[in-house]
Design a protein around this motif. Structure first.
Motif, PDB file in Angstrom:
ATOM      1  N   LEU A 111      35.059  57.854  26.813  1.00  0.00           N
ATOM      2  CA  LEU A 111      35.100  57.227  25.657  1.00  0.00           C
ATOM      3  C   LEU A 111      35.016  55.821  25.689  1.00  0.00           C
ATOM      4  O   LEU A 111      34.306  54.897  25.279  1.00  0.00           O
ATOM      5  N   LEU A 112      35.743  55.243  26.715  1.00  0.00           N
ATOM      6  CA  LEU A 112      35.911  53.854  27.184  1.00  0.00           C
ATOM      7  C   LEU A 112      35.908  53.660  28.603  1.00  0.00           C
ATOM      8  O   LEU A 112      36.759  53.438  29.370  1.00  0.00           O
ATOM      9  N   PRO A 113      34.490  53.708  29.164  1.00  0.00           N
ATOM     10  CA  PRO A 113      34.332  53.760  30.437  1.00  0.00           C
ATOM     11  C   PRO A 113      34.712  52.085  31.079  1.00  0.00           C
ATOM     12  O   PRO A 113      33.882  51.116  30.703  1.00  0.00           O
ATOM     13  N   THR A 114      35.656  52.052  31.833  1.00  0.00           N
ATOM     14  CA  THR A 114      36.074  50.621  32.356  1.00  0.00           C
ATOM     15  C   THR A 114      36.808  50.943  33.552  1.00  0.00           C
ATOM     16  O   THR A 114      37.543  51.755  33.860  1.00  0.00           O
ATOM     17  N   LEU A 115      36.668  49.933  34.550  1.00  0.00           N
ATOM     18  CA  LEU A 115      37.350  49.789  35.833  1.00  0.00           C
ATOM     19  C   LEU A 115      38.940  49.659  35.626  1.00  0.00           C
ATOM     20  O   LEU A 115      39.648  49.798  36.544  1.00  0.00           O
ATOM     21  N   CYS A 116      39.094  49.149  34.245  1.00  0.00           N
ATOM     22  CA  CYS A 116      40.581  48.794  34.242  1.00  0.00           C
ATOM     23  C   CYS A 116      41.539  50.040  33.918  1.00  0.00           C
ATOM     24  O   CYS A 116      42.568  49.761  33.912  1.00  0.00           O
ATOM     25  N   LEU A 128      37.075  40.758  37.747  1.00  0.00           N
ATOM     26  CA  LEU A 128      35.864  41.114  37.526  1.00  0.00           C
ATOM     27  C   LEU A 128      35.172  39.764  36.884  1.00  0.00           C
ATOM     28  O   LEU A 128      33.884  39.860  37.160  1.00  0.00           O
ATOM     29  N   CYS A 129      35.797  38.835  36.256  1.00  0.00           N
ATOM     30  CA  CYS A 129      35.101  37.989  35.815  1.00  0.00           C
ATOM     31  C   CYS A 129      34.496  36.829  37.246  1.00  0.00           C
ATOM     32  O   CYS A 129      33.401  36.615  36.945  1.00  0.00           O
ATOM     33  N   SER A 130      35.399  36.693  38.147  1.00  0.00           N
ATOM     34  CA  SER A 130      35.009  36.134  39.272  1.00  0.00           C
ATOM     35  C   SER A 130      33.885  36.577  39.930  1.00  0.00           C
ATOM     36  O   SER A 130      32.901  36.122  40.503  1.00  0.00           O
ATOM     37  N   GLY A 131      34.033  38.117  40.275  1.00  0.00           N
ATOM     38  CA  GLY A 131      32.875  38.662  40.825  1.00  0.00           C
ATOM     39  C   GLY A 131      31.628  38.735  40.168  1.00  0.00           C
ATOM     40  O   GLY A 131      30.430  38.508  40.513  1.00  0.00           O
ATOM     41  N   GLY A 132      31.634  38.768  38.839  1.00  0.00           N
ATOM     42  CA  GLY A 132      30.368  38.586  37.891  1.00  0.00           C
ATOM     43  C   GLY A 132      29.703  37.256  38.105  1.00  0.00           C
ATOM     44  O   GLY A 132      28.406  37.306  38.094  1.00  0.00           O
ATOM     45  N   VAL A 133      30.534  36.144  38.365  1.00  0.00           N
ATOM     46  CA  VAL A 133      29.973  34.807  38.452  1.00  0.00           C
ATOM     47  C   VAL A 133      29.345  34.903  39.912  1.00  0.00           C
ATOM     48  O   VAL A 133      28.057  34.451  40.018  1.00  0.00           O
ATOM     49  N   VAL A 134      29.604  35.394  40.857  1.00  0.00           N
ATOM     50  CA  VAL A 134      29.334  35.451  42.204  1.00  0.00           C
ATOM     51  C   VAL A 134      27.909  36.225  42.202  1.00  0.00           C
ATOM     52  O   VAL A 134      26.852  35.733  42.719  1.00  0.00           O
ATOM     53  N   LEU A 135      28.001  37.592  41.622  1.00  0.00           N
ATOM     54  CA  LEU A 135      26.822  38.109  41.459  1.00  0.00           C
ATOM     55  C   LEU A 135      25.818  37.732  40.702  1.00  0.00           C
ATOM     56  O   LEU A 135      24.580  37.772  40.819  1.00  0.00           O
ATOM     57  N   SER A 136      26.191  36.935  39.540  1.00  0.00           N
ATOM     58  CA  SER A 136      25.150  36.180  38.767  1.00  0.00           C
ATOM     59  C   SER A 136      24.522  35.122  39.410  1.00  0.00           C
ATOM     60  O   SER A 136      23.047  35.074  39.590  1.00  0.00           O
ATOM     61  N   PHE A 153      26.520  45.132  35.722  1.00  0.00           N
ATOM     62  CA  PHE A 153      26.499  45.947  34.586  1.00  0.00           C
ATOM     63  C   PHE A 153      28.064  46.679  34.425  1.00  0.00           C
ATOM     64  O   PHE A 153      28.575  46.620  33.448  1.00  0.00           O
ATOM     65  N   VAL A 154      28.164  47.488  35.546  1.00  0.00           N
ATOM     66  CA  VAL A 154      29.504  47.854  35.562  1.00  0.00           C
ATOM     67  C   VAL A 154      30.648  46.840  35.453  1.00  0.00           C
ATOM     68  O   VAL A 154      31.421  47.238  34.540  1.00  0.00           O
ATOM     69  N   PHE A 155      30.530  45.770  35.822  1.00  0.00           N
ATOM     70  CA  PHE A 155      31.613  45.089  35.732  1.00  0.00           C
ATOM     71  C   PHE A 155      31.614  44.449  33.987  1.00  0.00           C
ATOM     72  O   PHE A 155      32.785  44.196  33.417  1.00  0.00           O
ATOM     73  N   TYR A 156      30.505  44.165  33.682  1.00  0.00           N
ATOM     74  CA  TYR A 156      30.590  43.494  32.461  1.00  0.00           C
ATOM     75  C   TYR A 156      30.957  44.809  31.159  1.00  0.00           C
ATOM     76  O   TYR A 156      31.259  44.394  30.092  1.00  0.00           O
ATOM     77  N   LEU A 157      30.213  46.032  31.646  1.00  0.00           N
ATOM     78  CA  LEU A 157      30.687  47.150  30.701  1.00  0.00           C
ATOM     79  C   LEU A 157      32.374  47.167  30.744  1.00  0.00           C
ATOM     80  O   LEU A 157      33.032  47.445  29.840  1.00  0.00           O
ATOM     81  N   SER A 158      32.834  47.034  31.739  1.00  0.00           N
ATOM     82  CA  SER A 158      34.346  46.995  32.006  1.00  0.00           C
ATOM     83  C   SER A 158      34.960  46.005  31.236  1.00  0.00           C
ATOM     84  O   SER A 158      36.181  46.515  30.381  1.00  0.00           O
ATOM     85  N   LEU A 159      34.296  44.886  31.170  1.00  0.00           N
ATOM     86  CA  LEU A 159      35.093  43.856  30.420  1.00  0.00           C
ATOM     87  C   LEU A 159      34.944  44.085  28.974  1.00  0.00           C
ATOM     88  O   LEU A 159      35.659  43.485  28.165  1.00  0.00           O
TER      89      LEU A 159
END
Length: 272
Positions: A111-116, A128-136, A153-159
């Motif tokens: 129901l709530l798919p997240t790495l958290c 997750l935020c820092s990794g997203g910045v690097v990947l961006s 996508f996985v990181f932002y879905l988790s966030l």
């Protein structure tokens, strides 16, 4: 046409569909006698260059723009994440997830798919935020675009799950949809020369063809966005949408108004 797989249906129709050959011949004769008129219509519909579009430039700049949007999303949430959903935040994630699991059991994971679910600490949120910045940045530079999009996508879905109500806006869902479909639009190469920021603008011999399926899905997403945005307003029961007066209130009632909202609100009715 018999030698092009995408056009073989025309050749088959010419041979087997009654009347198709006659219509084709008549149409061709008409165009042959009125080439000037046909040329005018061709330029109106397709421009002077009638070659099939390759979408190389569109893909190149679309993926860079998407990378920039991802960058803004991750960076802006990164400076707020601890205060919003951190362990001492407004809505602590380490209290939210256990409460969801207690109510729904193991179905909470789907129901709530997240790495958290693995770790709801502040450290993972910042990762997750820092990794997203690097990947961006990698996506903007054109490095491993498809792989970067998968992880983004996985990181932002988790966030978005971790962010709860703070990341439940329409644009968050739209970014997820666009990011997911762009996985099928991006070239699956580690160093696609046509996307590199420092490469020339000319086409390369090694350019990866643009996925027609990915292109169609993104166009359909745009169509769905525009259609449903109109449908939901017209079916809301609010007369301002039918009376075309919604913009009399929108600029000062919208969420997160920009500095231009005041200026736009003061414009005359014909401008709105």
């Amino acid at each position: 046409m018999r030698h092009r797989s995408s056009k073989r249906w025309l050749a088959w129709s010419y041979d087997h569909v009654p009347g198709f050959a006659a219509i084709s011949e008549t149409t061709y004769k008409f165009i042959a006698r009125h080439r000037g008129l046909g040329s005018t219509f061709t330029q109106l519909l397709w421009g002077k260059d009638v070659r099939p579009p390759t979408y190389f430039w569109a893909r190149r700049w679309f993926l860079r723009a998407l990378g920039l949007i991802y960058l803004i999303a991750f960076a802006s949430f990164g400076v707020q994440v601890e205060g919003l959903v951190g362990s001492n935040g407004v809505s602590p994630l380490n209290q939210f997830l256990p409460a969801v699991y207690e109510r729904f059991g193991s179905t909470a994971y789907s129901l709530l798919p997240t790495l958290c679910w693995f770790d709801s600490s502040n450290s993972l949120l910042h990762f997750l935020c820092s990794g997203g910045v690097v990947l961006s940045l990698l996506l903007i530079l054109g490095i491993a675009p498809a792989l970067s999009l998968v992880v983004l996508f996985v990181f932002y879905l988790s966030l978005t799950i971790a962010g709860q109500t703070f990341l439940s806006f329409q644009w968050d869902i739209l970014l997820l949809e666009t990011g997911f479909l762009s996985i099928f639009f991006a070239p699956w190469r580690l160093w696609p020369g046509e996307l590199m920021l420092w490469r020339g603008s000319g086409p390369l011999a090694t350019t990866s063809p643009v996925s027609r399926a990915g292109l169609f899905l993104l166009k359909f997403l745009l169509f769905k966005l525009m259609l449903m945005s109109g449908v939901v307003k017209l079916t809301s029961g609010d007369d301002c949408w039918w009376n075309l007066t919604a913009l009399d209130y929108h600029y000062w009632s919208q969420p997160l108004p920009t500095v231009f909202a005041w200026w736009a609100d003061k414009r005359p009715e014909w401008f709105k």
